[in-house]
Design a protein around this motif. Sequence first.
Motif, PDB file in Angstrom:
ATOM      1  N   CYS A  50       0.846  -1.201   0.000  1.00 11.80           N
ATOM      2  CA  CYS A  50       0.000   0.000   0.000  1.00 11.80           C
ATOM      3  C   CYS A  50       0.879   1.249   0.000  1.00 11.80           C
ATOM      4  N   GLY A  51       1.916   1.213   0.814  1.00  9.83           N
ATOM      5  CA  GLY A  51       2.833   2.343   0.869  1.00  9.83           C
ATOM      6  C   GLY A  51       3.526   2.581  -0.462  1.00  9.83           C
ATOM      7  N   ILE A  52       3.989   1.492  -1.083  1.00 12.46           N
ATOM      8  CA  ILE A  52       4.673   1.642  -2.375  1.00 12.46           C
ATOM      9  C   ILE A  52       3.702   2.200  -3.414  1.00 12.46           C
ATOM     10  N   ALA A  53       2.474   1.656  -3.419  1.00 15.69           N
ATOM     11  CA  ALA A  53       1.495   2.116  -4.411  1.00 15.69           C
ATOM     12  C   ALA A  53       1.179   3.596  -4.217  1.00 15.69           C
ATOM     13  N   LEU A  54       1.035   4.023  -2.968  1.00 11.04           N
ATOM     14  CA  LEU A  54       0.768   5.436  -2.698  1.00 11.04           C
ATOM     15  C   LEU A  54       1.948   6.298  -3.128  1.00 11.04           C
ATOM     16  N   PHE A  55       3.139   5.822  -2.800  1.00  5.33           N
ATOM     17  CA  PHE A  55       4.333   6.569  -3.182  1.00  5.33           C
ATOM     18  C   PHE A  55       4.398   6.722  -4.699  1.00  5.33           C
ATOM     19  N   LEU A  56       4.180   5.615  -5.406  1.00  4.62           N
ATOM     20  CA  LEU A  56       4.321   5.639  -6.866  1.00  4.62           C
ATOM     21  C   LEU A  56       3.263   6.506  -7.530  1.00  4.62           C
ATOM     22  N   THR A  57       2.041   6.483  -6.994  1.00  8.40           N
ATOM     23  CA  THR A  57       0.969   7.220  -7.672  1.00  8.40           C
ATOM     24  C   THR A  57       0.825   8.647  -7.177  1.00  8.40           C
ATOM     25  N   GLN A  58       1.192   8.933  -5.925  1.00  8.34           N
ATOM     26  CA  GLN A  58       0.891  10.246  -5.368  1.00  8.34           C
ATOM     27  C   GLN A  58       2.118  11.100  -5.073  1.00  8.34           C
ATOM     28  N   TYR A  59       3.211  10.473  -4.715  1.00  3.86           N
ATOM     29  CA  TYR A  59       4.323  11.252  -4.220  1.00  3.86           C
ATOM     30  C   TYR A  59       5.531  11.285  -5.148  1.00  3.86           C
ATOM     31  N   HIS A  82     -11.983  14.362  -8.276  1.00  3.44           N
ATOM     32  CA  HIS A  82     -12.074  14.176  -6.825  1.00  3.44           C
ATOM     33  C   HIS A  82     -10.837  14.738  -6.133  1.00  3.44           C
ATOM     34  N   ILE A  83      -9.671  14.466  -6.742  1.00  5.11           N
ATOM     35  CA  ILE A  83      -8.426  14.930  -6.130  1.00  5.11           C
ATOM     36  C   ILE A  83      -8.409  16.455  -6.093  1.00  5.11           C
ATOM     37  N   GLU A  84      -8.805  17.073  -7.228  1.00  7.15           N
ATOM     38  CA  GLU A  84      -8.797  18.545  -7.269  1.00  7.15           C
ATOM     39  C   GLU A  84      -9.847  19.119  -6.327  1.00  7.15           C
ATOM     40  N   GLY A  85     -10.986  18.416  -6.217  1.00  5.21           N
ATOM     41  CA  GLY A  85     -12.017  18.866  -5.291  1.00  5.21           C
ATOM     42  C   GLY A  85     -11.472  18.944  -3.873  1.00  5.21           C
ATOM     43  N   GLY A  97      -8.575  22.861   0.402  1.00 11.64           N
ATOM     44  CA  GLY A  97      -7.467  23.096   1.316  1.00 11.64           C
ATOM     45  C   GLY A  97      -6.989  21.823   1.971  1.00 11.64           C
ATOM     46  N   ALA A  98      -7.051  20.700   1.227  1.00  6.60           N
ATOM     47  CA  ALA A  98      -6.538  19.449   1.770  1.00  6.60           C
ATOM     48  C   ALA A  98      -5.043  19.367   1.519  1.00  6.60           C
ATOM     49  N   THR A  99      -4.315  18.832   2.489  1.00 10.78           N
ATOM     50  CA  THR A  99      -2.896  18.564   2.260  1.00 10.78           C
ATOM     51  C   THR A  99      -2.794  17.278   1.449  1.00 10.78           C
ATOM     52  N   LYS A 100      -1.591  16.975   1.011  1.00 11.08           N
ATOM     53  CA  LYS A 100      -1.377  15.762   0.216  1.00 11.08           C
ATOM     54  C   LYS A 100      -1.948  14.529   0.936  1.00 11.08           C
ATOM     55  N   TRP A 101      -1.623  14.420   2.190  1.00 13.98           N
ATOM     56  CA  TRP A 101      -2.082  13.264   2.957  1.00 13.98           C
ATOM     57  C   TRP A 101      -3.611  13.263   3.069  1.00 13.98           C
ATOM     58  N   GLU A 102      -4.192  14.445   3.243  1.00 13.78           N
ATOM     59  CA  GLU A 102      -5.654  14.515   3.354  1.00 13.78           C
ATOM     60  C   GLU A 102      -6.333  14.179   2.033  1.00 13.78           C
ATOM     61  N   VAL A 103      -5.668  14.532   0.934  1.00 12.41           N
ATOM     62  CA  VAL A 103      -6.194  14.146  -0.381  1.00 12.41           C
ATOM     63  C   VAL A 103      -6.236  12.626  -0.486  1.00 12.41           C
ATOM     64  N   ARG A 113      -6.371  10.509   1.944  1.00 10.83           N
ATOM     65  CA  ARG A 113      -7.343   9.958   2.891  1.00 10.83           C
ATOM     66  C   ARG A 113      -8.782  10.166   2.431  1.00 10.83           C
ATOM     67  N   THR A 114      -9.065  11.322   1.826  1.00  8.35           N
ATOM     68  CA  THR A 114     -10.462  11.594   1.466  1.00  8.35           C
ATOM     69  C   THR A 114     -10.835  11.114   0.072  1.00  8.35           C
ATOM     70  N   THR A 115      -9.866  10.934  -0.827  1.00  8.30           N
ATOM     71  CA  THR A 115     -10.247  10.531  -2.185  1.00  8.30           C
ATOM     72  C   THR A 115      -9.574   9.238  -2.644  1.00  8.30           C
ATOM     73  N   VAL A 116      -8.243   9.191  -2.619  1.00  9.77           N
ATOM     74  CA  VAL A 116      -7.539   8.046  -3.190  1.00  9.77           C
ATOM     75  C   VAL A 116      -7.857   6.757  -2.423  1.00  9.77           C
ATOM     76  N   TRP A 117      -7.785   6.836  -1.121  1.00  4.51           N
ATOM     77  CA  TRP A 117      -8.003   5.639  -0.316  1.00  4.51           C
ATOM     78  C   TRP A 117      -9.447   5.122  -0.412  1.00  4.51           C
ATOM     79  N   PRO A 118     -10.474   5.964  -0.203  1.00  2.68           N
ATOM     80  CA  PRO A 118     -11.830   5.429  -0.349  1.00  2.68           C
ATOM     81  C   PRO A 118     -12.075   4.857  -1.748  1.00  2.68           C
TER      82      PRO A 118
END
Lengths: 351, 258
Positions: free
Chosen positions: A129-138, A234-237, A242-248, A250-255
């Motif tokens: 999960c961490g690798i996937a998040l890193f590769l797609t988001q960070y 969703h990400i732009e929303g 005013g979401a930080t990267k992590w909040e983005v 948590r609220t969009t990518v993860w759900p």
Amino acid sequence: MTDSTKPEQRSEGTGTAGALRGVPEEAPGPENPTPESPSDKSVVRLGDRIFRSVATGSGIFVIATIAAIGIFLLIRAIPSLQANEVSFLFSREWQTGDPSNLRFGILDLAWITVASSLVALILAMPIACGIALFLTQYAPRVLARPFAYLVDLLAAVPSVVYGLWGALVLAPVISPFAVWLNNNLGWIPIFADGNVPAGSGANVFTAGIVLAVMILPIITGVTREVFARTPTAHIEGALALGATKWEVVRTTVWPFGRNGFIGGSMLGLGRALGETVALTIILSYTYTPPNYSIFDAGATFASRIALGSAEFNNNLSVGAYIAAGLVLFIVTFAVNALARWIESSSGKGKE
Amino acid sequence: MAKRLDIKDLNLHYGKFHAVEDVTLQVQARSVTSFIGPSGCGKSTVLRALNRMHEVIAGARVDGKVLLDGEDIYAPSVDPVQVRRTIGMVFQRANPFPTMSIRDNVVAGLKLTGEKNKKKLDEITERSLRSANLWEEVKDRLHKPGGSLSGGQQQRLCIARATAVQPDVLLMDEPCSALDPISTLAIEDLIAELKKDYTIVIVTHNMQQAARVSDQTAFFNLRAVGEPGQLVEIEETGKLFSNPNQKATEDYISGRFG
């Protein structure tokens, strides 16, 4: 319906435009001697029919193959199961040498199989999960591609190499940690003494770590795909609120991707359950029954079958192994089906 | 609450592509400013630069100043996350969070700021939905998913979500382009009401809409494809549509091109 259209056809059949209009209903009508249009249509239909039958045939072939394997396993297993002197599901014995006195049960095989796979899953899921998040988001795009390729390469390593690496390299390295866990957390049943010394390394603990590395690319691959499909809207929303990267995340990518992650993990589990060679090499074989600890050694379904293959000399003995194979087949089939089902429902929160 | 915007010498790039050139304009507090112009002229890009959403795209670059009541939102010490909390945005396609209920969508921004008081969140939910003219339609199903609403309702939900955090400025990027005329009318009425409390900037392809809702209108154009977009003129809306200063504006609003 046919009665009402036929007179209409006949009346229009004389006109040139009528030939075009009437085509779909004309074909069965013997009174229409237009040779080109039916042959034109049959050419189209032939290609259509060939493609359709090839596609359908392929589908049926796959289903038939799986069914044939299942039936084969079942037919060969039944006589041995009938000759079995002990409970197949709950016995801890595995004596198949004497066909007149078959004593085999899968309880210990199931324990070793499930325990090593679960250890693998517990270790691999958060990392994947961490690798996937890193590769797609960070990760910056220049880095993400080669890194993803590297993770995929893990899947290309032959499992026999993983087995050798696990038994010869990893086991000695982690054995102090295993001993420490056993000494300090031994009061928790799964860290208690196993049927081999914790320091030997030839146990479920080592096997689970190696399996974790083996299933990492499967889980990461699926999870990465799903996370990357998170709609930009969703990400732009979230960003615009005013979401930080992590909040983005948590609220969009993860759900959005959670089910895909779980489905990918189930696929990895299916792979881990059936892994054979690596575990045959890593786990030492012992006649002492396991103690339901992760420091147990023994055999999984698959490695037991691989170990026994040298003795496949009469049908009843072989049937015992086939029965074990059948159980593995059913379990992995169910796990994979579950995985696909969960994965396909990913992102359905939209509705 | 409602603050004025001063945009000075704004230049926007996507990688090597110079998208917008030298835009300077002012937006008064509690007014509606609309951006019109042909596709690709950079009006949405300018809008996205006003709450630092432009830089989210890989390779995007911003030069120039955007002052919010005199404070540069691009100053090095300013956190873009904080800017986006004070300058809200509504997008072309309604984008409620699909896994969240209607209520959770409205208060999503507040939850990000750490607000947990349930009573306060409930109050804000009602107030925001009322101000978005959506309360009566959804008050009985606040716990249904946001995606269960119609397109127009979803867009009003997004407006409620943006206003729940009480931003200083509200940016709208073609908020009605995916909606039918009746939903469009509902949004336009809403804009007229929101003007009392917020500074609003709206991008629209619909010139009648610009004429109906805005106090001042900015016309953007580009000399040719591949050239950067420019601000041709910004005028009081009535004047721009009846007696524009520039020939290009007149050609555009009279339908001679674009």
